[in-house]
Design an enzyme around this catalytic site. Sequence first.
Site, short mmCIF file in Angstrom:
data_model
loop_
_atom_site.label_atom_id
_atom_site.label_comp_id
_atom_site.label_asym_id
_atom_site.label_seq_id
_atom_site.Cartn_x
_atom_site.Cartn_y
_atom_site.Cartn_z
N ASP A 28 39.82 52.65 36.66
CA ASP A 28 40.10 51.24 36.95
C ASP A 28 40.74 51.11 38.33
OD1 ASP A 28 40.40 48.49 36.60
OD2 ASP A 28 42.36 48.72 35.65
N ASP B 192 39.86 49.06 40.84
CA ASP B 192 39.85 47.70 41.39
C ASP B 192 39.26 47.61 42.79
OD1 ASP B 192 41.02 45.97 39.32
OD2 ASP B 192 42.74 47.29 39.52
N ASP C 106 37.28 43.23 31.08
CA ASP C 106 37.47 43.63 32.47
C ASP C 106 36.57 44.83 32.72
OD1 ASP C 106 38.53 45.14 34.78
OD2 ASP C 106 40.17 43.69 34.75
N HIS D 227 36.51 39.67 33.70
CA HIS D 227 37.22 40.02 34.91
C HIS D 227 36.36 41.07 35.63
CE1 HIS D 227 41.61 38.68 33.90
NE2 HIS D 227 40.74 37.68 33.95
N TRP E 52 47.42 39.84 29.09
CA TRP E 52 47.25 41.29 29.13
C TRP E 52 48.62 41.93 29.28
CZ3 TRP E 52 48.66 44.55 33.27
CH2 TRP E 52 48.39 45.92 33.06
N LYS F 189 42.56 47.37 27.54
CA LYS F 189 42.45 48.35 28.63
C LYS F 189 42.39 49.74 28.02
CE LYS F 189 44.21 49.22 33.28
NZ LYS F 189 45.20 48.84 34.31
N HIS G 266 38.07 48.29 32.66
CA HIS G 266 38.95 48.69 31.57
C HIS G 266 38.25 49.45 30.46
CE1 HIS G 266 42.40 45.59 32.42
NE2 HIS G 266 42.06 46.32 33.47
N GLU H 60 43.17 40.54 26.49
CA GLU H 60 42.47 41.54 27.31
C GLU H 60 42.91 42.95 26.98
OE1 GLU H 60 41.92 42.69 32.07
OE2 GLU H 60 43.16 40.99 31.47
N ASP I 52 38.75 40.28 39.50
CA ASP I 52 40.02 40.98 39.30
C ASP I 52 40.00 42.32 40.02
OD1 ASP I 52 42.45 41.90 38.50
OD2 ASP I 52 41.98 42.07 36.38
#
Length: 417
Positions: free
Chosen positions: A292, A294, A257, A284, A185, A226, A260, A224, A324
């Site tokens: 995003d 997390d 993800d 992820h 990524w 985003k 993302h 990956e 992730d």
Amino acid sequence: MNELRIKQAYDIAVERYAELGIDVEQVLEQLQKVEISMHCWQADDVSGFEASGELTGGIQATGNYPGKARNIDELRADILKASSLIPGRQRLNLHEIYGDFGGVFVDRDQVEPKHFESWIEWGLENGMRLDFNTTSFSHPKSGDLSLANPDKAIRDFWIEHSKRCRAIAEYMGVRQGDPCIMNLWVHDGSKDITVNRMLYRELLKDSLDQIFAQPYDNMKDCVESKVFGIGLESYTVGSNDFYIGYGATRNKIVTLDTGHFHPTESVADKLSSLLLFVPEVMLHVSRPVRWDSDHVTIMNDETMDLCKEIVRCNALDRVHIGLDYFDASINRIGAYVIGTRATQKSLLQALLEPLAQLRQYEANGQGFERLALLEESKNMPWNAVWDMFCLRNGVPVGDGFIADIQQYERDVTSKRG
């Protein structure tokens, strides 16, 4: 929790699920085989061991909860502590900046397998296989563009870095006797309006083709996408469309993800489409809150839907599950345990779904019956099966891990400066 009561509740659950044609013991066997790839960067807020400095490249960790891991020994201790409270099997996902550099600066285009030898030995000793990631952020040559940079010298630096990471992943795969999954990524993008989108994507495609030119047998490549990064909100070179096209035409694993994508997109819905055109999918799993962000994964609708779709697609052998998120606002070991267990709980419920009957209703056009059974399935005693899964794996049942983590904080992490 009383072991006898756990067994009694489990026996009742087995009977209840048998009425729906579900073999609970078989489900537990399936769940036991699933490996969740824990992410090393939760323990230290994505700092790594290369050099100190702020995060750049469109990401950030928020919070300043005390006791984060400061070195490789503390990081490993925290990961093992978290793993001891999680049932089933875990892998460990490493970023390149977490190499064992022995206090010597090693630039990213010079990294070698020897810098991960101690990690491989550690993984073998603790029964934890390794996965890997390139690291394009938080470096003097990161900027806004890495593999898509028009400056050939910068681009070549990151191409060499990525090639070396693939060689490391191959070495890991050989040593551990199981393919190492290596994720690529890059943050490449623009803060404001871009008028040459095609140029940067042409450069990224060419860079990736150079990176992947060397075939390997003991590692698997993932790419990956985003939507955007912080400070790079207007344009992302490696968008979802770009990587779906690249993965499908180059036979690469596509990484999804859960943070993302746009807030209203269903990541679960993407699986059945992708699996028709790419060999495997890497997940992820995190919890985006409006973006995003997390946050720690929890057993919410999004995680449940994702796990159900894996099972409904009969893709447990083609979908790899990794975590992730990096929440620096709460106890970091606790974040590991909550997120991993939540993902496993969601997967367990997916495996316990009466899928054969639901599909029969659907095939017959019995929409009422299908919806009714979906709703009633939510009331089934899956939690009794989860408790047995924990008991058999020798980890705390219920909220028993809270006191364990609190004790570790008193004994270990609170003493870190």
